[in-house]
Enzyme design. Structure first.
Site, short mmCIF file in Angstrom:
data_model
loop_
_atom_site.label_atom_id
_atom_site.label_comp_id
_atom_site.label_asym_id
_atom_site.label_seq_id
_atom_site.Cartn_x
_atom_site.Cartn_y
_atom_site.Cartn_z
N ASP A 1 -24.93 -39.31 -4.06
CA ASP A 1 -26.31 -39.23 -3.55
C ASP A 1 -27.35 -39.56 -4.62
O ASP A 1 -28.54 -39.63 -4.32
CB ASP A 1 -26.55 -37.82 -3.00
CG ASP A 1 -27.84 -37.70 -2.21
OD1 ASP A 1 -28.17 -38.63 -1.45
OD2 ASP A 1 -28.54 -36.68 -2.36
N SER B 1 -33.21 -38.07 1.88
CA SER B 1 -31.99 -38.41 2.61
C SER B 1 -32.02 -37.80 4.00
O SER B 1 -32.40 -36.64 4.18
CB SER B 1 -30.76 -37.89 1.85
OG SER B 1 -30.70 -38.42 0.55
N GLN C 1 -25.70 -44.26 3.78
CA GLN C 1 -26.76 -43.27 3.87
C GLN C 1 -28.00 -43.89 4.49
O GLN C 1 -28.30 -45.07 4.25
CB GLN C 1 -27.11 -42.74 2.49
CG GLN C 1 -28.17 -41.65 2.46
CD GLN C 1 -28.44 -41.14 1.05
OE1 GLN C 1 -29.20 -41.74 0.30
NE2 GLN C 1 -27.79 -40.04 0.69
#
Length: 299
Positions: A209, A233, A283
């Site tokens: 991430d 996110s 993502q």
């Protein structure tokens, strides 16, 4: 202002963060580092959720995929409670649902699937050609030295992951970043991890991430923060293809196939230094101009 912990000291702090306390048969509690950003880092809550799920599965079954949604910003000053649901234990696969809660409300939830070792077809795309190795690109310390005004709290947060950008990162000054279709970063846990494969998967989840959403900005030569973009996110998916050690170098090759409606989609592949494709990530994130109608992703 104390300097950020690096090397094995930072890795030991990461191990503490991932070492959840068991509060019930399918319940766990996690903490955040004492120094960190205003919101819980997404890779932390995803990594902890995977720890919780993995501790309820037979150790002979390795995680092969996870799919998660960030639904509320997490408060780093408060413990995070993890509740795990046993969705199914089959002959080959085990499926778990792991929910992270604060103040009795979900901040993140994840489905994760685990598989017993099996044999089958085997192929993968090659490592991107002509990418300089990790020893041939600047270290994070080298990069940060050029932008002291960008440090702020980031100069205090422990850095357990050694991150080395092949191109310019997204936190440089506006105008300093050329537009590039790919963002490529060498990463490794900056110390030694125990041999537990689940722990390596959780560390890779934590690292996945860090830079993925930045590949959306890279397409446009955009940067984070003042003069650029703010983001959060929205969801995160990760597939594990082959065995690996997160404390050995891997290349994170990321790009963005689409951005629209204040959202950007990013995808990435992870390769070991000898070219083995070990994992893939996707993502989507919220992206808005600084000074515009910037809000939390949970609005």
């Amino acid at each position: 202002m104390s300097a950020a912990a690096t090397g094995q000291a930072a890795v030991d702090q990461l191990l503490e963060v991932l070492d959840l306390a068991r509060t019930g048969e399918m319940a766990f509690r996690g903490m955040s580092p004492p120094v960190g950003p205003q919101r819980v880092y997404g890779g932390q809550v995803a990594g902890q959720a995977l720890v919780a799920a993995g501790r309820t599965v037979d150790a002979e079954r390795a995680v092969h995929s996870l799919h998660g949604y960030f639904v509320r910003p997490g408060d780093p000053a408060e413990p995070i409670e993890y509740q795990v649901e046993n969705v199914r234990d089959g002959r080959s696969f085990s499926v778990r649902r792991s929910v992270a809660l604060q103040h009795d409300k979900p901040i993140f939830f994840m489905s994760a699937s685990f598989q017993r070792q099996d044999e089958g077809l085997d192929h993968h795309a090659p490592l991107p050609p002509d990418v300089p190795g990790p020893d041939d690109v600047p270290t994070m310390a080298d990069r940060l030295a050029r932008y002291p005004e960008r440090l702020g709290i980031w100069g205090m947060i422990p850095r357990p992951i050694d991150v080395r950008y092949v191109g310019e990162p997204g936190w440089v000054r506006p105008g300093d970043r050329p537009a590039e279709p790919h963002q490529r970063v060498w990463m490794r846990v900056d110390g030694k991890l125990p041999d537990d494969p689940l722990l390596h998967a959780c560390a890779l989840t934590y690292a996945s991430d860090l830079t993925l959403l930045d590949s959306v900005l890279s397409v446009h030569g955009e940067v984070w923060g003042p003069g650029g973009v703010v983001g959060a996110s929205l969801d995160h998916a990760l597939w594990f293809h082959r065995s690996f050690r997160a404390d050995e170098w891997f290349l994170y090759d990321c790009w963005s196939p689409s951005a629209s409606g204040a959202r950007g989609l990013a995808t990435g592949r992870m390769f070991t230094a000898d070219g083995r494709h070990i994992a893939s990530a996707v993502q989507e994130g919220l992206l808005r101009r600084v000074g515009g109608a910037a809000r939390e992703a949970a609005d």
